[in-house]
Design an enzyme around this catalytic site. Sequence first.
Site, short mmCIF file in Angstrom:
data_model
loop_
_atom_site.label_atom_id
_atom_site.label_comp_id
_atom_site.label_asym_id
_atom_site.label_seq_id
_atom_site.Cartn_x
_atom_site.Cartn_y
_atom_site.Cartn_z
N GLU A 93 0.81 -1.21 0.00
CA GLU A 93 0.00 0.00 0.00
C GLU A 93 0.85 1.27 0.00
O GLU A 93 0.83 2.04 0.98
CB GLU A 93 -0.96 0.00 1.21
N GLU A 122 -5.22 -8.63 1.14
CA GLU A 122 -5.88 -8.26 2.40
C GLU A 122 -7.35 -8.03 2.16
O GLU A 122 -7.74 -7.40 1.17
CB GLU A 122 -5.31 -6.96 3.00
O1 IFM Z 1 -3.97 -2.86 9.38
C1 IFM Z 1 -3.94 -2.40 8.06
C2 IFM Z 1 -2.79 -3.02 7.30
O2 IFM Z 1 -1.58 -2.76 7.92
C3 IFM Z 1 -2.74 -2.46 5.90
N1 IFM Z 1 -4.02 -2.54 5.25
C4 IFM Z 1 -5.18 -2.11 5.95
C5 IFM Z 1 -5.23 -2.74 7.35
C6 IFM Z 1 -6.46 -2.25 8.11
O3 IFM Z 1 -6.43 -0.87 8.25
#
Ligand code: IFM
Length: 452
Positions: A168, A356
């Site tokens: 990200e 994710e």
């Molecule tokens: O916890 C975060 C993660 O580190 C990166 N993506 C989003 C998640 C939730 O906010």
Amino acid sequence: MSDNSRAYPADFTFGVATAAYQIEGAASEDGRGPSIWDTFSHNTKGVLNGDTGDVACDHYHRWEDDLDLIASLGVDAYRFSISWSRLLPTGEGALNQAGVNFYNQLIDGCKARNLKVFVTLYHWDLPQALADNGGWAHRSTAEHFAYYAKTVAELYGDRIDTLCTFNEPWCSSILSHLYGVHAPGNTDLDLTLAVIHGQHRAHGLAVQAVRTVMPDLPLGIVLNCQAIRPASDSQQAKDAAQRHDRFHNGLFLDPLFKGHYPPEIVQHLGNRLPDGWQDDMESIHQPLDYWGLNYYTPEYITDSETGDEPYPNAQRVERQNVQRTDIGWEIDASALTELMVNLYNRYPLPPCYITENGAAYNHGLVDGEIDDQPRVDYLEAHLQAVLDIVAKDIALLGYFSWSLMDNFEWAEGYSMRFGLIHVDYQTQKRTFKKSAYWYQNLMSHRALTSPG
Ligand code: IFM
């Protein structure tokens, strides 16, 4: 729809994901150097309740039990990040042998449990020494990152299944240098553009460096592309949504997958990009084996109130009367399908993993159990979207639940719980939530079995 049609492809990879600063703890043990998140959490008011990652889930000491938990879920893979400053305390120079050993044990522990290893190099924890030297805006940081990437490939590449450069980069640039929400907490557009460009350069140099030592190691990057919808049918909202897309998605996708910045960005902000940026584009645009998408929520966009803000001159609209998780993010699995279709129509993308997806719900223990049915519902809806995407012949290879266990949720500290497994931060006791049992059951069927 029959149960059969809700089965996942035989070679589909299921996993769980974490990140170093969010779970490891042991922040000043065994030679680990400080990172910008140690500084931000200790020295600013940027984290709720003054929480820090000093102890987090104490995974540094409990990794064996945690790997047993992952294995007991029945997943195929574990996605985690390496703490750059645990391996190279100042980001460059001599290796910290204790850090090398820790990740050797962790990776061997995965292999011993038949878990594929998905490694992320950068999940936001820049070594403080490099930040003191100008951070991502300084060109030398990209070269140090390439050295770090090559070092990881040499140390562990024989046992890693995929390597990801950045998790990200939107968060480690825009959220942290323009909105000031994440470390280092700046609010400066010129700095943000320099950081974005610096991270792109670092990605490209790292891919090239790793290819010289491990040419067959699958390499990729993970993006949290925004699923953008206009907030209304008005032309202003549609135009704003398009500008928002170019800034928040195009600034990342276009250089990485097309080799240039979006023309509108160059038109409006080109003179604020770092000098000589054009000469770096070829090096940034490296062929990748996969990319990862982190998806949580859609965004509704309209034009900004004043209309005289810098590009993209757009703002988010929080819709009323919609379902939200405890962190306030709207729930809509259809936006995941829509986003994937849109992106594969617009970009020459390699195969994808959903790296994710998950929900923050803060259910606690009641009589020793955690009934987080809303998380189960969230997961089921999004895993149905995964099947819908696969049915559209988009190369979606796997899905990782965020997260294995409750952990340090950045600016929210420990107040937001994303885990399948509950963590009692006083005792470090781990307890399976209902969602963990649900995911475990899914692993044994490899199909959604309840009514769709
Ligand atoms: O916890 C975060 C993660 O580190 C990166 N993506 C989003 C998640 C939730 O906010």
